[in-house]
Structures are given as C-alpha cells and as structure tokens.
Motif scaffolding. Structure first.
Motif, mmCIF file in Angstrom:
data_model
loop_
_atom_site.group_PDB
_atom_site.id
_atom_site.type_symbol
_atom_site.label_atom_id
_atom_site.label_comp_id
_atom_site.label_asym_id
_atom_site.label_seq_id
_atom_site.Cartn_x
_atom_site.Cartn_y
_atom_site.Cartn_z
ATOM 1 N N ILE A 55 0.829 -1.207 0.000
ATOM 2 C CA ILE A 55 0.000 0.000 0.000
ATOM 3 C C ILE A 55 0.855 1.245 0.000
ATOM 4 O O ILE A 55 1.848 1.345 0.726
ATOM 5 C CB ILE A 55 -0.937 0.007 1.230
ATOM 6 N N TRP A 56 0.449 2.193 -0.830
ATOM 7 C CA TRP A 56 1.085 3.517 -0.916
ATOM 8 C C TRP A 56 0.063 4.578 -0.543
ATOM 9 O O TRP A 56 -1.033 4.620 -1.093
ATOM 10 C CB TRP A 56 1.568 3.784 -2.327
ATOM 11 N N LEU A 57 0.448 5.459 0.372
ATOM 12 C CA LEU A 57 -0.351 6.637 0.693
ATOM 13 C C LEU A 57 0.550 7.854 0.480
ATOM 14 O O LEU A 57 1.623 7.943 1.082
ATOM 15 C CB LEU A 57 -0.839 6.580 2.139
ATOM 16 N N ALA A 58 0.136 8.737 -0.393
ATOM 17 C CA ALA A 58 0.956 9.882 -0.764
ATOM 18 C C ALA A 58 0.101 11.144 -0.772
ATOM 19 O O ALA A 58 -1.126 11.076 -0.738
ATOM 20 C CB ALA A 58 1.600 9.669 -2.137
ATOM 21 N N ARG A 59 0.813 12.290 -0.841
ATOM 22 C CA ARG A 59 0.120 13.572 -0.854
ATOM 23 C C ARG A 59 0.745 14.477 -1.909
ATOM 24 O O ARG A 59 1.965 14.557 -2.007
ATOM 25 C CB ARG A 59 0.221 14.236 0.517
ATOM 26 N N ARG A 60 -0.123 15.141 -2.683
ATOM 27 C CA ARG A 60 0.344 16.065 -3.706
ATOM 28 C C ARG A 60 0.867 17.344 -3.048
ATOM 29 O O ARG A 60 0.263 17.852 -2.099
ATOM 30 C CB ARG A 60 -0.813 16.432 -4.665
ATOM 31 N N HIS A 61 1.994 17.829 -3.542
ATOM 32 C CA HIS A 61 2.529 19.052 -2.993
ATOM 33 C C HIS A 61 1.544 20.206 -3.183
ATOM 34 O O HIS A 61 0.843 20.276 -4.189
ATOM 35 C CB HIS A 61 3.854 19.423 -3.680
#
Length: 203
Positions: free
Chosen positions: A196-202
C-alpha cells in the motif's frame, strides 16, 4: 486468436460481477488505511475519485459515510449498475482508467486493488494522470506489487492479470508527479498482505 490475460481483465469483471460481489464481501479490512487517507483530506465534503470502484462496497460506501462526495470510475457496466443503485446521489462513470474523460481535480484519489491490473508500461503514464486529477494537497492511495514483472491469479476459473513496477520506481514516479510518500507498507498483514502507498500532492 486467444486474448492475453492482460487484455481480458475488463471482460472478466464485466462478465462476473455477481461472483466478484460475493468474493469481495462487505468486510472492511482496509479501514485503518482508509481512515489515514481520510485524515489527509480537507473537509467538510471532499471530492474523491475512486478509480476501479467496482460495485462501491465496501470502500466507496465507507468514504461516503464519512462525508465524501464520490466519483467512481470502472470499466465494468455491471459493477457500476450496482454502485448507482446503492449510492444514487454520487457520480459513477464507465471508463477505462487509461483513458479517463475530462474531470475536475479532486481532493482525494484512490485505486485500491485496481491499478495493479495494468501492464507495467501502462502503469507508468498513470502517475501523470494522478497528478492532473489531484488538487494541491490531495491524497493519493493505491495498492501495487513490489517488483517489476507480472503475476497471474485466478478468477472464476480464468487467468487474472497483475502487473507491477519496482517499489523504487513507484517512489520515483510519485516524486516526478509532485507527490510525497506519507506511508508505504509492503505485505501489510493487517490488510490481507497488500502493498500500500499513501501519498500527498505538494501544495
């Protein structure tokens, strides 16, 4: 001429919506991850794009119950018919994720157990699609494999395709698309062994 498993994924989900609904069930093993995703979204009614939404249960249902405005995308009309019937106040679009129609930016993007049905060469350009659809500060969560290659499972007695990039390449593609990784777990035992990947856009 026979169809390769990679080209038959959509057909399988179109033809076996009943079997998928029974197999998927309604249990939410993903709850902790979904709540972490929700914690990154601005309130009070964030717009979320569910890519490969299936019939909307249980993931879209959980997000809707937590106040999200859902737009679900799936290539299976049979799956979408169920989602529309269950959640008529939300948007459900029949489309291949590789060729989405014009859409506004969203505060959240999720591709849970869907994105990994694409070939590796089709996964790479999806990160620019994620960037285009993500508003500043938007959350992105998806599941993947861990090593470059292909794997074939079984669904209703037929081959079910999965593709993957290396984890290092996923991380670099996220960076290039303007996302920072918030959390990444390989083989999460609390979530069926998912990567699982959890990321946030700058912003």
């Amino acid at each position: 001429m026979s169809t390769s498993p990679a080209d038959n994924v959509i057909t399988l989900y179109r033809e076996h919506a009943d079997a998928f609904e029974k197999l998927r069930g309604t249990q939410l093993a993903e709850r902790a991850w979904l709540d972490a995703f929700l914690d990154l979204l601005p309130g009070p009614a964030p717009q979320v794009l569910d890519i490969g939404c299936g019939n909307g249960v249980p993931i879209a249902r959980h997000l809707i119950e937590r106040g999200c405005r859902l737009t679900g995308v799936d290539a299976s009309d049979a799956m979408l018919a169920r989602a529309r019937a269950s959640f008529p106040g939300h948007s459900w679009i029949e489309a291949d994720m590789r060729s989405l129609p014009p859409l506004r930016p969203f505060q959240g993007l999720i591709a849970w157990h869907s994105f990994f049905h694409l070939r590796p060469e089709d996964q790479r350009p999806m990160f620019q699609t994620f960037a285009r659809l993500a508003a500043p500060g938007a959350a992105l969560m998806y599941t993947s494999g861990t090593h470059l290659g292909e794997a074939i499972g079984r669904f209703e007695g037929q081959p079910l395709y999965h593709g993957s990039l290396d984890s290092a390449e996923y991380r670099e593609l996220l960076r290039q698309a303007g996302f920072e990784v918030v959390r990444h777990v390989e083989g999460d035992t609390t979530c069926g062994g998912a990567n699982i990947w959890l990321a946030r856009r700058h912003t």
